[in-house]
Design an enzyme around this catalytic site. Structure first.
Site, PDB file in Angstrom:
ATOM      1  CE  LYS A  60      -4.524  -1.546   0.150  1.00 41.44           C
ATOM      2  NZ  LYS A  60      -5.347  -0.332  -0.724  1.00 41.44           N
ATOM      3  CB  SER A 314      -0.665  -7.904  -1.155  1.00 40.05           C
ATOM      4  OG  SER A 314      -1.948  -9.169  -0.523  1.00 40.05           O
TER       5      SER A 314
END
Length: 414
Positions: A60, A314
């Protein structure tokens, strides 16, 4: 699902390249590791792109930094605000700290303590608001309207998407022969950027790359949205993969995914738990549930590829207590831990007989519960629940068959 060539909604390759130059100032190039276990399942080489090893523990920060870098001096002076229960919060907080921008992060009441502490450590002011995330989001947007702070969206923004796309460029640098990229999907920011990057770069190279998205079956908004031709809202059910539990696709993300993603599959919590255990044992990687969605899809046989495949892990931000529960859950799914219930006559020596037969099959007894009280028990009968560690499904069946051979009726307790 066909793949049209239209790229109108996606960031250009040049924009993603510019984002990579900027992102290099804050994010590291994460490693890509071969997974023999996943490769054996797929029948081709599989590599894991380890964004769980990224700064802040997730990808992110790439999109957050790209977005914040685009703000004007006036916008920076008013600060930024975001709403997040996890990785987006930490990405915005760190990016803001690096750029000298005041960040206010709204998080839901009851957010996991490690995520709350990490966000504060990056220098953000944290406001706990709302018992559900929709209220947290509404509070953050109200704060933006009142103070002039720029709201930083988690996925539905062209610069956030471009920042995520830098992962796609790294994958092509690290594994040029990749034929399939498997990506988790929540709102769609990560897969939008990755698909835009690899599709455009591959087109220049005369190489075709498939992009497969993976959603949790507890919040699978993209399949019905693609069928309807526009974003639709679906119910979000409780899931261990809260990081991808998004009930409605991002508007911009939907357009990109519709044009560039080849296939979308879903995974169950049980499949995610199995993948987390495999990643811990075989790859020595700690991966959060949302981050394990792509490996889970491969492990569950839901991804088909004709060649080298890369699965994006991720993120790796997981509460240790949740990890403990998931490991237990995953071991049950792998038939390496089971609780067996056996009804016994209430007379001496029965427990010893059961224990000897289980031990004789080389299974390790972890816990024993012996009770005379239960609905439907016959008079003079007791229930024995014995929790055992086994080597897998075949070994577990061997233990059960051993008990059946001496006249018992063992049942697996779920």
């Amino acid at each position: 699902m066909t793949t049209p060539t239209g790229l109108a909604a996606a960031p250009s390759l040049q924009e993603i390249e510019r984002a990579r130059a900027n992102v290099s100032q804050i994010a590291k190039i994460t490693p890509i590791e071969r997974s023999k276990a996943l490769g054996a399942e797929l029948g081709h080489e599989v590599f894991i792109k380890c964004e769980n090893l990224q700064r802040t523990g997730a990808y992110k920060v790439r999109g957050a930094y790209t977005k914040l870098l685009s703000l004007t001096d006036e916008e920076r002076a008013h600060g930024v605000v975001a709403a997040s229960a996890g990785n987006h919060a930490q990405g915005v907080a760190m990016a803001a700290r690096e750029l000298g921008i005041k960040a206010t992060i709204f998080m839901p009441i009851g957010v996991a303590l490690p995520k709350l502490q990490a966000t504060r450590r990056y220098g953000a002011e944290v406001v706990l608001e709302g018992d559900i995330f929709d209220r947290t989001l509404a509070a953050a947007k109200a704060f933006s309207a009142e103070t002039g702070a720029t709201f930083i969206p988690p996925y539905d923004d062209p610069r956030v998407i471009a920042g995520a796309g830098t992962i796609g460029l790294e994958i092509l640098d690290q594994q040029p022969d990749v034929e399939t990229v498997v990506v988790p999907i929540g709102g769609g920011g990560l897969i939008s950027g990755v698909a835009a990057a690899v599709k455009q770069k591959a087109q220049l190279l005369g190489h075709r790359i498939r992009v497969v998205g993976v959603q949790s079956d507890r919040a699978s908004s993209y399949l019905p949205s693609l069928e309807a031709g526009h974003p639709v809202t679906v119910p979000v059910h409780p899931s261990i993969a809260d990081g991808i539990a998004v009930g409605r696709p991002g508007t911009l993300n939907f357009e990109i995914i519709r044009d560039l993603v080849d296939e979308i599959v879903t995974v169950r919590d049980e499949e995610i738990a199995r993948a987390i255990v495999l990643m811990l044992e075989r790859a020595k990687l700690v991966v959060e549930p949302a981050g394990a969605a792509a490996p889970a899809a491969i492990l569950a046989g839901k991804v088909h590829s004709a060649g080298t495949t890369v699965a994006i892990a991720s993120g790796g931000n997981i509460d240790p207590l949740l990890l403990q529960q998931i490991i237990q859950y995953g071991l049950v799914e792998l038939s390496r831990y089971a609780t067996i219930s056996v009804m016994l006559p209430d007379r001496p020596g029965q427990l010893q007989i059961i224990s000897e037969h289980v031990a004789g099959q080389d299974a390790n007894v972890v816990e024993v519960l012996h009770t005379r009280h239960g609905k439907g028990f016959d008079i003079g009968a007791v229930e024995l629940q014995i929790s055992v560690e086994t080597k897998g499904e075949e070994h577990l069946q061997q233990v059960l068959n051993s008990l059946r051979e001496i006249g018992y009726d063992p049942q697996i307790v779920r």
